[in-house]
Design a protein around this motif. Structure first.
Motif, PDB file in Angstrom:
ATOM      1  N   ASP A  19       0.804  -1.223   0.000  1.00  0.00           N
ATOM      2  CA  ASP A  19       0.000   0.000   0.000  1.00  0.00           C
ATOM      3  C   ASP A  19       0.844   1.284   0.000  1.00  0.00           C
ATOM      4  N   GLY A  20       2.153   1.150  -0.107  1.00  0.00           N
ATOM      5  CA  GLY A  20       3.019   2.334  -0.187  1.00  0.00           C
ATOM      6  C   GLY A  20       3.394   2.936   1.151  1.00  0.00           C
ATOM      7  N   THR A  21       2.948   2.347   2.252  1.00  0.00           N
ATOM      8  CA  THR A  21       3.239   2.889   3.582  1.00  0.00           C
ATOM      9  C   THR A  21       4.742   2.937   3.846  1.00  0.00           C
ATOM     10  N   TRP A  22       5.416   1.847   3.510  1.00  0.00           N
ATOM     11  CA  TRP A  22       6.855   1.791   3.750  1.00  0.00           C
ATOM     12  C   TRP A  22       7.558   2.911   2.987  1.00  0.00           C
ATOM     13  N   LEU A  23       7.209   3.069   1.725  1.00  0.00           N
ATOM     14  CA  LEU A  23       7.818   4.110   0.906  1.00  0.00           C
ATOM     15  C   LEU A  23       7.508   5.502   1.452  1.00  0.00           C
ATOM     16  N   ASP A  24       6.285   5.706   1.873  1.00  0.00           N
ATOM     17  CA  ASP A  24       5.911   6.996   2.469  1.00  0.00           C
ATOM     18  C   ASP A  24       6.729   7.276   3.726  1.00  0.00           C
ATOM     19  N   ASN A  25       6.902   6.247   4.550  1.00  0.00           N
ATOM     20  CA  ASN A  25       7.689   6.407   5.783  1.00  0.00           C
ATOM     21  C   ASN A  25       9.144   6.733   5.469  1.00  0.00           C
ATOM     22  N   LYS A  26       9.705   6.020   4.514  1.00  0.00           N
ATOM     23  CA  LYS A  26      11.102   6.273   4.127  1.00  0.00           C
ATOM     24  C   LYS A  26      11.268   7.672   3.554  1.00  0.00           C
ATOM     25  N   THR A  27      10.314   8.095   2.755  1.00  0.00           N
ATOM     26  CA  THR A  27      10.362   9.440   2.175  1.00  0.00           C
ATOM     27  C   THR A  27      10.342  10.489   3.275  1.00  0.00           C
ATOM     28  N   ARG A  28       9.492  10.297   4.279  1.00  0.00           N
ATOM     29  CA  ARG A  28       9.441  11.232   5.420  1.00  0.00           C
ATOM     30  C   ARG A  28      10.764  11.227   6.183  1.00  0.00           C
ATOM     31  N   GLU A  29      11.332  10.043   6.396  1.00  0.00           N
ATOM     32  CA  GLU A  29      12.611   9.944   7.115  1.00  0.00           C
ATOM     33  C   GLU A  29      13.706  10.708   6.378  1.00  0.00           C
TER      34      GLU A  29
END
Length: 125
Positions: free
Chosen positions: A5-15
């Motif tokens: 669902d893209g959550t991991w990518l969203d989290n990494k982008t925020r980090e």
């Protein structure tokens, strides 16, 4: 949930965004310190901070400022040589290390071994 669902990518982008913001703030502090008190240690810190953010032009500006007054400053030599490498200019990186050696720097301690080897070819027996 997660990768699909893209959550991991969203989290990494925020980090990454948060880290970049923090590094930029740190760089800004270092640059203000260098402007207020242009001592070698402050200039080298500003150079390193810019190098870390990929601003090779500013990194070279600060490192070069140090090397004009203190050509034997090993940390400034390392930053300048690395910035030249990031710019794809191996010849300037090698020239920086050779100039440092002429200024009395023990270039064997420079943390760029492949470039150090180009600058200081092994002596033939």
């Amino acid at each position: 949930p997660g990768a699909a669902d893209g959550t991991w990518l969203d989290n990494k982008t925020r980090e990454i965004t948060d880290s970049t913001k923090a590094l930029t703030k740190r760089r800004d502090v270092m640059e203000r310190m260098a402007a207020k008190r242009p001592e070698n240690v402050n200039l080298v810190d500003a150079a390193k901070a810019n190098l870390g953010l990929g601003d090779n032009t500013k990194a070279l500006k600060y490192a070069t400022q140090v090397l004009k007054n203190a050509p034997d400053n090993r940390k400034a030599v390392e930053v300048a040589a690395e910035a030249h490498l990031h710019n794809g200019d191996t010849a300037k990186a090698v020239a920086t290390i050779k100039a440092a050696e002429r200024a009395g720097v023990n270039v064997k301690t420079i943390k760029l071994p492949p470039i150090r080897q180009l600058a200081l070819p092994q002596k033939q027996e």
